[in-house]
Design a protein around this motif. Structure first.
Motif, PDB file in Angstrom:
ATOM      1  N   LYS A  12      36.662  36.008  43.267  1.00  0.00           N
ATOM      2  CA  LYS A  12      36.629  37.423  42.880  1.00  0.00           C
ATOM      3  C   LYS A  12      35.214  37.779  42.421  1.00  0.00           C
ATOM      4  O   LYS A  12      34.559  36.999  41.737  1.00  0.00           O
ATOM      5  CB  LYS A  12      37.631  37.656  41.749  1.00  0.00           C
ATOM      6  CG  LYS A  12      37.821  39.074  41.361  1.00  0.00           C
ATOM      7  CD  LYS A  12      38.930  39.186  40.325  1.00  0.00           C
ATOM      8  CE  LYS A  12      39.353  40.609  40.193  1.00  0.00           C
ATOM      9  NZ  LYS A  12      40.736  40.814  40.481  1.00  0.00           N
ATOM     10  N   ASN A  82      35.066  43.456  40.733  1.00  0.00           N
ATOM     11  CA  ASN A  82      36.517  43.233  40.571  1.00  0.00           C
ATOM     12  C   ASN A  82      37.296  43.147  41.879  1.00  0.00           C
ATOM     13  O   ASN A  82      38.520  43.137  41.864  1.00  0.00           O
ATOM     14  CB  ASN A  82      37.160  44.279  39.660  1.00  0.00           C
ATOM     15  CG  ASN A  82      36.673  44.143  38.236  1.00  0.00           C
ATOM     16  OD1 ASN A  82      36.445  43.043  37.753  1.00  0.00           O
ATOM     17  ND2 ASN A  82      36.476  45.268  37.573  1.00  0.00           N
ATOM     18  N   ASP A  84      38.648  41.105  45.207  1.00  0.00           N
ATOM     19  CA  ASP A  84      38.916  39.737  45.644  1.00  0.00           C
ATOM     20  C   ASP A  84      38.014  39.396  46.818  1.00  0.00           C
ATOM     21  O   ASP A  84      37.671  40.269  47.631  1.00  0.00           O
ATOM     22  CB  ASP A  84      40.380  39.578  46.070  1.00  0.00           C
ATOM     23  CG  ASP A  84      41.333  39.620  44.887  1.00  0.00           C
ATOM     24  OD1 ASP A  84      40.945  39.158  43.796  1.00  0.00           O
ATOM     25  OD2 ASP A  84      42.457  40.125  45.049  1.00  0.00           O
ATOM     26  N   ASP A 105      47.030  30.588  48.516  1.00  0.00           N
ATOM     27  CA  ASP A 105      46.931  31.786  49.350  1.00  0.00           C
ATOM     28  C   ASP A 105      46.910  31.448  50.843  1.00  0.00           C
ATOM     29  O   ASP A 105      47.195  32.290  51.689  1.00  0.00           O
ATOM     30  CB  ASP A 105      45.658  32.542  48.958  1.00  0.00           C
ATOM     31  CG  ASP A 105      45.607  33.939  49.509  1.00  0.00           C
ATOM     32  OD1 ASP A 105      46.596  34.665  49.350  1.00  0.00           O
ATOM     33  OD2 ASP A 105      44.567  34.298  50.096  1.00  0.00           O
ATOM     34  N   ASP A 123      53.530  37.132  50.480  1.00  0.00           N
ATOM     35  CA  ASP A 123      52.554  37.244  49.405  1.00  0.00           C
ATOM     36  C   ASP A 123      52.718  36.059  48.460  1.00  0.00           C
ATOM     37  O   ASP A 123      53.666  35.279  48.567  1.00  0.00           O
ATOM     38  CB  ASP A 123      52.762  38.550  48.636  1.00  0.00           C
ATOM     39  CG  ASP A 123      51.529  39.015  47.873  1.00  0.00           C
ATOM     40  OD1 ASP A 123      50.472  38.338  47.941  1.00  0.00           O
ATOM     41  OD2 ASP A 123      51.617  40.058  47.203  1.00  0.00           O
ATOM     42  N   ASP A 125      52.860  35.391  44.281  1.00  0.00           N
ATOM     43  CA  ASP A 125      52.955  36.021  42.961  1.00  0.00           C
ATOM     44  C   ASP A 125      52.447  35.018  41.934  1.00  0.00           C
ATOM     45  O   ASP A 125      53.094  34.024  41.651  1.00  0.00           O
ATOM     46  CB  ASP A 125      54.408  36.401  42.662  1.00  0.00           C
ATOM     47  CG  ASP A 125      54.572  37.097  41.321  1.00  0.00           C
ATOM     48  OD1 ASP A 125      53.643  37.052  40.486  1.00  0.00           O
ATOM     49  OD2 ASP A 125      55.648  37.685  41.101  1.00  0.00           O
ATOM     50  N   ASP A 126      51.273  35.291  41.405  1.00  0.00           N
ATOM     51  CA  ASP A 126      50.693  34.391  40.408  1.00  0.00           C
ATOM     52  C   ASP A 126      50.568  35.074  39.045  1.00  0.00           C
ATOM     53  O   ASP A 126      49.737  34.722  38.222  1.00  0.00           O
ATOM     54  CB  ASP A 126      49.342  33.844  40.869  1.00  0.00           C
ATOM     55  CG  ASP A 126      48.313  34.927  41.124  1.00  0.00           C
ATOM     56  OD1 ASP A 126      48.630  36.121  40.955  1.00  0.00           O
ATOM     57  OD2 ASP A 126      47.184  34.581  41.504  1.00  0.00           O
ATOM     58  N   THR A 127      51.444  36.043  38.805  1.00  0.00           N
ATOM     59  CA  THR A 127      51.410  36.786  37.545  1.00  0.00           C
ATOM     60  C   THR A 127      52.152  36.068  36.423  1.00  0.00           C
ATOM     61  O   THR A 127      52.082  36.500  35.276  1.00  0.00           O
ATOM     62  CB  THR A 127      52.013  38.195  37.710  1.00  0.00           C
ATOM     63  OG1 THR A 127      53.369  38.075  38.158  1.00  0.00           O
ATOM     64  CG2 THR A 127      51.211  39.013  38.717  1.00  0.00           C
ATOM     65  N   THR A 128      52.863  35.002  36.751  1.00  0.00           N
ATOM     66  CA  THR A 128      53.580  34.228  35.736  1.00  0.00           C
ATOM     67  C   THR A 128      53.007  32.818  35.693  1.00  0.00           C
ATOM     68  O   THR A 128      52.160  32.453  36.507  1.00  0.00           O
ATOM     69  CB  THR A 128      55.091  34.156  36.065  1.00  0.00           C
ATOM     70  OG1 THR A 128      55.254  33.448  37.293  1.00  0.00           O
ATOM     71  CG2 THR A 128      55.702  35.537  36.181  1.00  0.00           C
ATOM     72  N   VAL A 131      53.594  29.803  39.859  1.00  0.00           N
ATOM     73  CA  VAL A 131      53.188  30.527  41.062  1.00  0.00           C
ATOM     74  C   VAL A 131      54.380  30.561  42.015  1.00  0.00           C
ATOM     75  O   VAL A 131      55.066  29.560  42.212  1.00  0.00           O
ATOM     76  CB  VAL A 131      51.974  29.844  41.725  1.00  0.00           C
ATOM     77  CG1 VAL A 131      51.600  30.541  43.014  1.00  0.00           C
ATOM     78  CG2 VAL A 131      50.793  29.825  40.760  1.00  0.00           C
TER      79      VAL A 131
END
Length: 173
Positions: A12, A82, A84, A105, A123, A125-128, A131
């Motif tokens: 990023k 910011n 990716d 990814d 997709d 989801d790596d918000t938690t 993964v």
């Protein structure tokens, strides 16, 4: 035109560095990926746009300073802050050469067979803390599967297929 299935995330952009268009970036892959790729790719207003690296230098273990063709001022570089950073999936595998070193990814776009049910990894989801693979099944449902090696029984990077066996209680088809 570059599609989401053709690229993988490698980092990023952080912030501009100086006034000549140099920009700081967090790099999540070996430095040889930046050395060997033909370009990096960013999502600009929903279109994956290639950018060509003019020069780069390491700032720390996971931070690099990039100079990109045609980005010559801090105002130009601000457009990438910011965002990716992606590279072409086929170039990544050619450069790294080891399927055990791929970022999570890498699997986006793969056909997924989960307990015999077909779908596609849409997709990550790596918000938690865990993964998750976001899998769109052939019947249009979306399921979340923890992206852990224990569930992966086989994968073929050439055919872009991943097979998984997960506990039935994780599935709600």
């Amino acid at each position: 035109m570059i599609t989401r299935d053709e690229i993988i995330s490698i980092g990023k952009f952080n912030k501009t560095h100086g006034i000549n268009g140099e920009i700081s970036a967090t790099n999540n892959v070996p430095m040889k990926v930046l050395e060997g790729c033909s370009c990096i790719v960013c999502d600009i207003d929903g279109i994956f746009v290639p950018f060509f690296i003019k020069d780069f230098r390491s700032k720390s273990q996971d931070t690099v300073l990039l100079t990109i063709d045609d980005i010559t001022s801090d105002q130009d570089a601000m457009t990438l802050v910011n965002k990716d950073i992606y590279v072409k999936r086929d170039e990544y595998t050619d450069i790294v050469g080891d399927e055990n070193e791929v970022p999570i990814d890498f699997f986006v776009g793969f056909k997924a067979v989960v307990n015999g049910v077909e779908g596609k990894i849409a997709d990550i989801d790596d918000t938690t803390a865990n993964v998750l693979f976001v899998i769109e099944t052939i019947n249009g449902r979306s399921i979340l599967i923890p992206a852990v090696e224990d569930f992966i029984t086989d994968f073929d990077s050439k055919q872009r297929i991943i097979k998984m066996e997960v506990p039935d209680e994780l599935l709600e088809f």
